[in-house]
Design a protein around this motif. Structure first.
Motif, mmCIF file in Angstrom:
data_model
loop_
_atom_site.group_PDB
_atom_site.id
_atom_site.type_symbol
_atom_site.label_atom_id
_atom_site.label_comp_id
_atom_site.label_asym_id
_atom_site.label_seq_id
_atom_site.Cartn_x
_atom_site.Cartn_y
_atom_site.Cartn_z
ATOM 1 N N ILE A 72 0.827 -1.207 0.000
ATOM 2 C CA ILE A 72 0.000 0.000 0.000
ATOM 3 C C ILE A 72 0.860 1.255 0.000
ATOM 4 C CG2 ILE A 72 -1.790 1.265 1.247
ATOM 5 C CD1 ILE A 72 -2.707 -1.421 2.407
ATOM 6 N N GLY A 73 1.880 1.280 0.839
ATOM 7 C CA GLY A 73 2.710 2.472 0.925
ATOM 8 C C GLY A 73 3.783 2.557 -0.127
ATOM 9 N N GLY A 74 4.354 1.409 -0.530
ATOM 10 C CA GLY A 74 5.456 1.411 -1.490
ATOM 11 C C GLY A 74 4.999 1.300 -2.919
ATOM 12 N N SER A 75 4.255 0.232 -3.246
ATOM 13 C CA SER A 75 3.833 0.013 -4.631
ATOM 14 C C SER A 75 2.689 0.930 -5.043
ATOM 15 C CB SER A 75 3.416 -1.448 -4.817
ATOM 16 O OG SER A 75 4.491 -2.323 -4.540
ATOM 17 N N GLY A 80 -0.737 7.247 3.771
ATOM 18 C CA GLY A 80 -1.781 7.380 4.788
ATOM 19 C C GLY A 80 -2.573 6.100 4.972
ATOM 20 N N ALA A 81 -2.958 5.496 3.862
ATOM 21 C CA ALA A 81 -3.699 4.230 3.943
ATOM 22 C C ALA A 81 -2.839 3.130 4.537
ATOM 23 C CB ALA A 81 -4.200 3.831 2.555
ATOM 24 N N ALA A 82 -1.541 3.128 4.207
ATOM 25 C CA ALA A 82 -0.636 2.118 4.763
ATOM 26 C C ALA A 82 -0.524 2.260 6.275
ATOM 27 C CB ALA A 82 0.740 2.243 4.114
ATOM 28 N N SER A 86 -1.793 -0.479 9.036
ATOM 29 C CA SER A 86 -0.811 -1.019 9.976
ATOM 30 C C SER A 86 -1.293 -0.876 11.419
ATOM 31 C CB SER A 86 0.531 -0.307 9.801
ATOM 32 O OG SER A 86 1.052 -0.534 8.505
ATOM 33 N N PHE A 87 -1.726 0.328 11.797
ATOM 34 C CA PHE A 87 -2.185 0.546 13.173
ATOM 35 C C PHE A 87 -3.447 -0.270 13.465
ATOM 36 C CE2 PHE A 87 0.316 4.557 12.800
ATOM 37 C CZ PHE A 87 1.145 4.338 13.894
ATOM 38 N N ALA A 88 -4.393 -0.265 12.536
ATOM 39 C CA ALA A 88 -5.612 -1.051 12.737
ATOM 40 C C ALA A 88 -5.301 -2.541 12.773
ATOM 41 C CB ALA A 88 -6.622 -0.743 11.633
ATOM 42 N N GLY A 89 -4.296 -2.968 11.996
ATOM 43 C CA GLY A 89 -3.918 -4.377 12.001
ATOM 44 C C GLY A 89 -3.342 -4.818 13.335
ATOM 45 N N PHE A 90 -2.483 -3.963 13.935
ATOM 46 C CA PHE A 90 -1.948 -4.297 15.255
ATOM 47 C C PHE A 90 -3.064 -4.359 16.301
ATOM 48 C CE2 PHE A 90 2.217 -2.806 13.552
ATOM 49 C CZ PHE A 90 2.954 -3.932 13.869
ATOM 50 N N THR A 204 -7.382 -0.832 3.045
ATOM 51 C CA THR A 204 -6.713 -1.535 1.951
ATOM 52 C C THR A 204 -7.417 -1.285 0.623
ATOM 53 O OG1 THR A 204 -6.062 -3.276 3.520
ATOM 54 C CG2 THR A 204 -5.884 -3.778 1.175
ATOM 55 N N LEU A 205 -8.746 -1.328 0.641
ATOM 56 C CA LEU A 205 -9.510 -1.095 -0.585
ATOM 57 C C LEU A 205 -9.303 0.334 -1.091
ATOM 58 C CD1 LEU A 205 -11.559 -2.188 -2.632
ATOM 59 C CD2 LEU A 205 -13.381 -1.382 -1.099
ATOM 60 N N TYR A 206 -9.320 1.303 -0.187
ATOM 61 C CA TYR A 206 -9.107 2.701 -0.589
ATOM 62 C C TYR A 206 -7.718 2.879 -1.202
ATOM 63 C CZ TYR A 206 -8.142 7.682 -0.179
ATOM 64 O OH TYR A 206 -7.779 8.977 -0.442
#
Length: 213
Positions: A72-75, A80-82, A86-90, A204-206
């Motif tokens: 999300i952040g690199g490719s 912001g979405a990444a 990440s925070f929501a995943g933790f 992720t979708l956004y």
């Protein structure tokens, strides 16, 4: 070559280039939806697996967050979405495991009469770390040592008779019953887990739909 021929050739080249670039744009929604389903699904799998083998669950969840952040952040170039995923995943890791364990044990767990033989706080310097020892009153009278993960929070005292829930597969430790002030904890944990799952999927979708580059 005449000017009209040059124009026609340019239009043909532009049309060919447009036809070559069109399919990736058409695949963007499909791949975004797949990532939006795969990322939270793997996080939920890791959280549930962590209730059985902690290290395996942590590896699956952390690997999922790392890959999602890179994609999300690199490719996709959506920092912001990444960060959101990440925070929501933790946070999802923290709530999904207990939610899965509680729901599974309350629905599929086998009720067994037991007695509490010991309740100790193993380390009071870093906060409560309760451990309860319970012994079955029927069958082989097996003794178990359960922690706060299995709902040992000091609600039961030595000598109390309780009805524990045993895993029919024998993979998880038994769970102590809830105290009167814990009646809605499972529902609250499940609700938070559902909200975090939707947040991870939505982020992720956004990021996939608004990807750049």
């Amino acid at each position: 070559m005449s000017a009209s021929g040059t124009a026609v050739e340019a239009e043909g080249a532009g049309g060919a280039e447009g036809s070559r670039t069109a399919p990736p744009g058409g695949r963007k929604p499909v791949s975004s939806v797949l990532w939006a389903v795969l990322v939270p699904a793997l996080l939920l799998l890791g959280a549930a697996l962590g209730q059985w083998m902690t290290w395996a669950g942590v590896v699956v969840a952390l690997a999922t967050i790392a890959v999602a952040a890179c994609v999300i952040g690199g490719s996709w170039h959506r920092a912001g979405a990444a960060a959101l995923v990440s925070f929501a995943g933790f946070a999802l890791m923290l709530f999904a495991g207990p939610a899965a364990y509680e729901a599974y044990m309350k629905t599929a767990g086998e009720p067994v009469d037991a007695v509490v033989t010991q309740v100790v706080d193993r380390d009071q310097r870093r906060g409560p770390d309760m451990s309860c020892t319970v012994r079955e009153l029927v069958g082989e009278r097996t003794t178990y040592e359960v922690s706060q993960q299995e709902n040992c929070f000091g609600q039961a005292r030595p000598g109390d008779r309780v009805e524990i829930r045993k895993d029919p597969l024998g993979l998880l430790h038994p769970r102590l019953p809830d105290s009167p002030d814990q009646r809605n904890t499972t529902q609250i944990t499940l609700a938070i887990t559902a909200a975090l799952t939707l947040l991870v999927a939505g982020g992720t979708l956004y990021g996939g739909l608004r990807r750049r580059g």
